[in-house]
Scaffold this motif. Sequence first.
Motif, PDB file in Angstrom:
ATOM      1  N   LEU A  26     -56.145  24.529  75.819  1.00 55.52           N
ATOM      2  CA  LEU A  26     -54.733  24.837  75.595  1.00 55.52           C
ATOM      3  C   LEU A  26     -54.470  26.324  75.806  1.00 55.52           C
ATOM      4  N   ALA A  27     -55.345  27.159  75.288  1.00 57.38           N
ATOM      5  CA  ALA A  27     -55.181  28.606  75.454  1.00 57.38           C
ATOM      6  C   ALA A  27     -55.161  28.979  76.930  1.00 57.38           C
ATOM      7  N   LYS A  28     -56.005  28.330  77.723  1.00 58.98           N
ATOM      8  CA  LYS A  28     -56.034  28.601  79.165  1.00 58.98           C
ATOM      9  C   LYS A  28     -54.753  28.118  79.836  1.00 58.98           C
ATOM     10  N   VAL A  29     -54.301  26.920  79.493  1.00 61.71           N
ATOM     11  CA  VAL A  29     -53.073  26.370  80.089  1.00 61.71           C
ATOM     12  C   VAL A  29     -51.887  27.276  79.804  1.00 61.71           C
ATOM     13  N   PHE A  30     -51.793  27.774  78.578  1.00 61.13           N
ATOM     14  CA  PHE A  30     -50.637  28.561  78.158  1.00 61.13           C
ATOM     15  C   PHE A  30     -50.843  30.074  78.282  1.00 61.13           C
ATOM     16  N   SER A  31     -52.032  30.491  78.705  1.00 56.67           N
ATOM     17  CA  SER A  31     -52.361  31.925  78.850  1.00 56.67           C
ATOM     18  C   SER A  31     -52.142  32.693  77.549  1.00 56.67           C
ATOM     19  N   VAL A  32     -52.643  32.124  76.458  1.00 57.49           N
ATOM     20  CA  VAL A  32     -52.600  32.771  75.145  1.00 57.49           C
ATOM     21  C   VAL A  32     -53.995  32.682  74.532  1.00 57.49           C
TER      22      VAL A  32
END
Length: 73
Positions: free
Chosen positions: A53-59
């Motif tokens: 999820l962090a990778k998908v949302f760049s967070v």
Amino acid sequence: MNTYVTGSTIRLLREAKGLTQAELARRMSITRNGVNSWEQGLSMPSPTCLVDLAKVFSVSTDYLLGVERLETV
């Protein structure tokens, strides 16, 4: 750890990226019901899913967990 914070954060990020629950689920290789459960605070993403999820949302994963705020430049 507050699952509501994580769920609402996932929903806000997903909507900001213009993704439906089904589209995010496809990217994550999970079911739409899985994404819905996260957003409703019924379940928590696994550590592996949090990283994805962090990778998908760049967070950061800390941001997803509500540990840190998103800094805007």
